[in-house]
Design an enzyme around this catalytic site. Structure first.
Site, PDB file in Angstrom:
ATOM      1  N   GLN A   1       0.832  -1.202   0.000  1.00 37.93           N
ATOM      2  CA  GLN A   1       0.000   0.000   0.000  1.00 37.93           C
ATOM      3  C   GLN A   1       0.872   1.260   0.000  1.00 37.93           C
ATOM      4  OE1 GLN A   1      -2.053  -1.681   3.616  1.00 37.93           O
ATOM      5  NE2 GLN A   1      -3.818  -0.676   2.693  1.00 37.93           N
ATOM      6  N   ASN A   2       2.169   1.082   0.156  1.00 41.43           N
ATOM      7  CA  ASN A   2       3.080   2.215   0.280  1.00 41.43           C
ATOM      8  C   ASN A   2       3.444   2.789  -1.083  1.00 41.43           C
ATOM      9  OD1 ASN A   2       3.025   1.661   2.991  1.00 41.43           O
ATOM     10  ND2 ASN A   2       4.956   0.527   2.992  1.00 41.43           N
TER      11      ASN A   2
ATOM     12  N   ASP B   1       6.273   4.629  -1.428  1.00 47.07           N
ATOM     13  CA  ASP B   1       7.725   4.773  -1.477  1.00 47.07           C
ATOM     14  C   ASP B   1       8.328   3.601  -2.255  1.00 47.07           C
ATOM     15  OD1 ASP B   1       8.352   2.496   0.356  1.00 47.07           O
ATOM     16  OD2 ASP B   1       7.443   3.768   1.881  1.00 47.07           O
TER      17      ASP B   1
ATOM     18  N   HIS C   1      -1.243   1.268  -4.556  1.00 48.63           N
ATOM     19  CA  HIS C   1      -1.630   2.670  -4.390  1.00 48.63           C
ATOM     20  C   HIS C   1      -0.736   3.618  -5.190  1.00 48.63           C
ATOM     21  CE1 HIS C   1      -3.843   1.739  -0.349  1.00 48.63           C
ATOM     22  NE2 HIS C   1      -4.524   1.380  -1.422  1.00 48.63           N
TER      23      HIS C   1
ATOM     24  N   THR D   1       0.044  -3.027   8.621  1.00 45.96           N
ATOM     25  CA  THR D   1      -1.191  -2.488   8.064  1.00 45.96           C
ATOM     26  C   THR D   1      -2.204  -2.231   9.177  1.00 45.96           C
ATOM     27  OG1 THR D   1      -2.176  -4.665   7.682  1.00 45.96           O
ATOM     28  CG2 THR D   1      -0.815  -3.754   5.923  1.00 45.96           C
TER      29      THR D   1
ATOM     30  N   ALA E   1       8.586  -3.699  13.107  1.00 46.90           N
ATOM     31  CA  ALA E   1       8.785  -4.500  11.904  1.00 46.90           C
ATOM     32  C   ALA E   1      10.239  -4.905  11.727  1.00 46.90           C
ATOM     33  CB  ALA E   1       8.295  -3.733  10.679  1.00 46.90           C
TER      34      ALA E   1
END
Length: 230
Positions: A88-89, A91, A106, A173, A216
């Site tokens: 979803q990032n 970067d 995204h 998430t 993480a």
């Protein structure tokens, strides 16, 4: 167990300095989502939106991948089966960490999109209001990121991967943004083992068969070591 499908969200990049929606005092906290992450906001105030994403693009360019990104790249490299990374990032930290074939559902800060003709090209470091499209020459350039109310990219491909997954993992998430929040249900329906790795439980934590909580950079490398038998 052969095929692994991994969904990553903002939490995997937080330790690299990329802020999440919910960070107090961060870039997102200074703006309403309706103003900077919707087509309507762009139509209303394109200068505000371009400046917001210019700042994010600078931050993303300066960020470095952390141990979690590098661990997933190692899993992709050393796992005997297929490892698909969906993020979803916006970067490029997965790629900077060594991952390949990442599905940016995204979009990406590194891309520009023409709102008129749909042409895509590499974004300049700083995108101006009225930036011309190299294809149709219209002054309709915008960041190639998926805003609220728009359809994420690669959805058919992602659903195909989920339907054939043996293991599905969601990392960093919130479980609050759909359709990604429902991926665990798709994976469960396909008979995959499901695991959530997160700093805190997500909104859909009860749908996962296994959970691991913590930063993480710590949980993801440990999980990858277990999978690879290191």
């Amino acid at each position: 167990m052969n095929k692994i499908v991994i969904l990553t969200g903002a939490g995997i990049s937080a330790e690299s300095g990329m802020g999440t929606f919910r960070d107090e005092g961060g870039l997102w906290a200074q703006h309403r989502i309706e103003d900077v992450a919707t087509p309507e906001g762009f139509a209303r105030n394109p200068a505000l939106v371009q400046n917001f994403y210019n700042l994010r693009r600078v931050a993303a360019a300066e960020a470095k991948p952390n141990a979690a990104h590098e661990a997933l790249a190692r899993l992709q490299r050393d796992w005997p089966g297929e490892v698909v990374i969906v993020t979803q990032n916006v970067d490029a930290l997965h790629e900077a960490g060594g991952a390949t074939g990442v599905l940016h559902m995204h979009g990406t800060l590194a891309g520009a999109l023409c709102a008129a003709c749909g042409h895509r090209w590499p974004a300049p470091a700083e995108m101006a209001v009225g930036e011309p499209c190299p294809q149709c020459h219209g002054p309709m350039a915008r960041p190639d990121v998926v805003w609220f109310g728009e359809m994420p990219y690669y959805m058919n491909l992602i659903y195909d991967h989920l339907a054939s997954a043996d293991l599905f993992a969601a990392i960093g998430t919130s479980g609050q943004v759909y359709p990604a929040a429902a991926f665990v249900q798709e994976a469960n329906a396909a008979g995959a083992h499901t695991v959530e790795l997160n700093l805190d439980p997500s909104a859909v934590v009860s749908d996962f068969a296994e959970t691991r909580f913590g930063p993480a950079s710590r949980t993801v490398p440990a999980w990858v070591d277990e999978l690879l038998g290191v």
